[in-house]
Design an enzyme around this catalytic site. Structure first.
Site, PDB file in Angstrom:
ATOM      1  CG  ASP A 212      -2.057   0.928   1.158  1.00  0.00           C
ATOM      2  OD1 ASP A 212      -2.055   1.776   0.251  1.00  0.00           O
ATOM      3  OD2 ASP A 212      -2.967   0.827   2.001  1.00  0.00           O
ATOM      4  CG  ASP A 213       0.159   4.788   0.005  1.00  0.00           C
ATOM      5  OD1 ASP A 213      -0.658   4.601  -0.921  1.00  0.00           O
ATOM      6  OD2 ASP A 213      -0.094   5.484   1.007  1.00  0.00           O
TER       7      ASP A 213
ATOM      8  CB  CYS B  63      -5.674   3.136  -2.000  1.00  0.00           C
ATOM      9  SG  CYS B  63      -4.413   3.860  -0.978  1.00  0.00           S
TER      10      CYS B  63
ATOM     11  CG  ASP C  51      -2.108   0.820  -3.304  1.00  0.00           C
ATOM     12  OD1 ASP C  51      -0.972   1.300  -3.103  1.00  0.00           O
ATOM     13  OD2 ASP C  51      -3.028   0.887  -2.461  1.00  0.00           O
ATOM     14  CG  ASN C  52      -1.033   4.673  -4.502  1.00  0.00           C
ATOM     15  OD1 ASN C  52      -2.148   4.245  -4.182  1.00  0.00           O
ATOM     16  ND2 ASN C  52      -0.199   5.193  -3.609  1.00  0.00           N
TER      17      ASN C  52
END
Ligand SMILES: *[C@@H]1O[C@H](CO)[C@@H](O)[C@H](O)[C@H]1NC(C)=O
Ligand SMILES: *[C@@H]1O[C@H](CO)[C@@H](O)[C@H](O)[C@H]1NC(C)=O
Ligand SMILES: *[C@@H]1O[C@H](CO)[C@@H](O)[C@H](O)[C@H]1NC(C)=O
Ligand SMILES: *[C@@H]1O[C@H](CO)[C@@H](O)[C@H](O)[C@H]1NC(C)=O
Ligand SMILES: *[C@@H]1O[C@H](CO)[C@@H](O)[C@H](O)[C@H]1NC(C)=O
Length: 497
Positions: A30-31, A66, A295-296
């Site tokens: 996540d991130d 996200c 996700d990013n």
């Protein structure tokens, strides 16, 4: 007869081996960025996936946030086709529209083809909340479901264990995901192939490392590329909001965030080693594709922003992507341009499962000498919230349009409703361009645009929109508007035809 039997004895095992479909294990962080060296802590990922497989050095997401990005990964669709536009229920993040479409998540196709499927960790940000039907829902496509309710946290959360909500207060979420994964792998029978998605919270805010990893990077400070903490006056107004540069007094906080993110990733790295070990123990490691991605991306200090994602720059839209698996080359760095919407079609193809309609295209996992030209679309819908500007901040004039402006960070805003943009990321052999258009026309009657030549300007310091030939800008503009309406693999791959 005897001949026939002998033939059977020798041939049968070979056939059953060849018929056995491969397993898939996806680790979705996540991130996690690549641009700020976000993969540095991942020594096991490098050892067990990177040096055994392919590292994609031009891997991008369809949206630098996200929920829209996860919806793209799960469905293989661009944002304008799955319509999960932001992290709110009203923006399609596990809202009722999404739930009608949820059967398009690629896990359904694998399950229908005989796969056992497992999900553990963060799903879409609003999964399990009251307005989204609560944690009793098990999303379609998953045989074994351990979804986190709501957004990433590390402690004190509710997990839906196959529809049974369980409140865990003091168990570190990444370790819980690891334990479930190991147990799931140990329970596998040899005959049924499986898909696993492991979605740990790291390195998302609040950046909490496992206690055993606190202080591991205590001397590490932010990566300071040439775009670190500079006032850049040729960018969209949100980036130019004061203060720019950020005052020196804020920099220790940025360092703290930077090193906490790395420390929070160490538990993910341990999880990967343990999962690889468990696959080896059941004799399935060589029959499993392992895919590591995020996700990013993220920024800390770039262009005097504080820390967040939601911007069109490389720090935010570029992600790690590493794949190992049967038949793939080892320790390879592959510069082909790829998107998160390519993963679902790639997996279905590797599994020999019929494709469902998607916008992405299966990645060619044979290494090629030349980069194949590609135009990729990034879509972002700026978030704004009434009253979300702290009253201590001076931005009274348009506070309903702004978001995440905190006095602790000198009121530097991270987002705005009209920080809505679409970008074309154009990559070919010896060519690397980015063209972005912002949705500010309601006031200015013309769109603000940014254009970068990343082959000469990798840190996006010079917006060359005023200098580039008009014909090229017209071409990009045309291409972008077609891509924003594209539908299906062929059309999204070549919308001008
Ligand atoms: C594995 O099997 C055991 C014994 O049946 C069960 O208790 C456990 O929940 C299973 N693990 C998972 C992740 O399903
Ligand atoms: C971190 O910095 C301190 C003080 O500057 C130093 O004593 C220590 O050796 C450093 N630790 C590492 C692991 O580099
Ligand atoms: C992988 O490749 C890199 C660079 O090409 C090399 O330095 C490294 O030693 C290789 N690692 C392995 C395990 O072969
Ligand atoms: C998310 O998108 C919806 C629909 O466009 C919008 O109503 C909502 O305000 C957005 N959420 C935020 C926080 O901007
Ligand atoms: C965009 O937001 C800025 C700052 O909040 C505001 O000045 C401007 O009017 C907005 N433009 C549009 C088109 O909403």
């Amino acid at each position: 007869m005897l001949h026939y039997l002998i033939l059977l004895l020798f041939v049968a095992p070979v056939f059953s081996d060849a018929d056995k479909k491969p397993n898939f294990v996806i680790v979705l962080t996540d991130d996690q960025d690549v641009v700020m060296d976000g993969m540095t802590p991942m020594k096991n990922v490098e050892r067990f996936i990177g040096s055994e497989g392919i590292t994609f050095t031009n891997s991008y997401v369809t949206s630098p946030i996200c929920c829209p990005s996860r919806a793209s990964l799960l469905t293989g669709l661009y944002v304008h086709n799955h319509m999960t536009k932001n992290n709110s229920l009203s923006g399609g993040c596990y809202g009722s529209d999404w739930r009608l479409k949820e059967h398009r998540v690629f896990a359904n196709a694998l399950q229908n083809a005989g796969y056992d499927t497992f999900y553990a960790g963060k799903y879409l940000n609003q999964y399990g909340v009251k307005g989204a039907g609560g944690p009793d829902i098990v999303p379609p496509g998953w045989s074994e479901w351990h979804g986190l309710v709501g957004n990433s946290v590390y402690y004190n959360y509710v997990m839906s264990n196959n529809g049974v909500p369980t409140h865990l207060t003091d168990r570190y979420l990444t370790d819980v995901i690891r334990d479930l994964s190991i147990s799931y792998i140990e329970n596998q029978t040899e005959s049924q192939p499986f898909l696993m998605v492991l979605a740990p919270p790291a390195p998302h805010q609040p950046f909490t490392p496992a206690p055993r990893h606190k202080g591991f990077y205590k001397n590490t400070t932010t990566v300071k590329h040439p775009n670190f903490n500079i006032a850049d006056n040729d960018k969209h107004w949100l980036i130019k909001m004061p203060p720019a540069p950020l005052p020196e007094s804020l920099l220790p906080e940025l360092d703290h965030v930077f090193r906490s993110r790395w420390e929070s990733l160490l538990a993910v790295d341990e999880m990967v080693a343990d999962v690889v070990g468990a696959l080896e123990d059941i004799g399935q490691l060589d029959n499993t594709y392992l895919i590591y991605t995020s996700d990013n991306g993220y920024h800390i200090g770039q262009f005097a922003q504080v820390y967040d994602k939601r911007q069109p720059y490389e720090s935010d839209i570029k992600v790690p992507l590493i794949i190992r698996g049967p038949g793939l080359g080892k320790n390879i760095s592959d510069p082909q341009p790829v998107l998160n919407i390519d993963l679902a079609p790639t997996i279905l193809k590797l599994a020999g499962v019929d494709a469902i309609e998607m916008d992405g295209k299966a990645i060619d996992l044979d290494v090629k000498q030349v980069i194949e030209e590609r135009y990729m679309l990034v879509e972002y819908y700026g978030e704004g919230r009434d009253g979300s500007v702290d009253p201590k901040c001076p931005w009274k004039y348009d506070s309903d349009n702004l978001a995440q402006c905190y006095p602790a960070y000198e009121c530097k805003c991270q987002d705005a409703r009209n920080n809505t943009f679409a970008c074309l990321r154009h990559i070919a052999q010896r060519l690397s361009m980015k063209y972005c258009v912002f949705d500010d026309h309601k006031i200015w009657f013309q769109n603000f645009a940014e254009l970068y030549d990343l082959s000469e300007d990798p840190y996006e310091l010079n917006n060359i929109i005023e200098e580039e030939f008009q014909a090229i800008i017209v071409w990009y503009n045309n291409y972008l508007s077609k891509l924003l309406k594209c539908k299906g693999t062929a059309n999204c791959d070549n919308p001008m035809s």
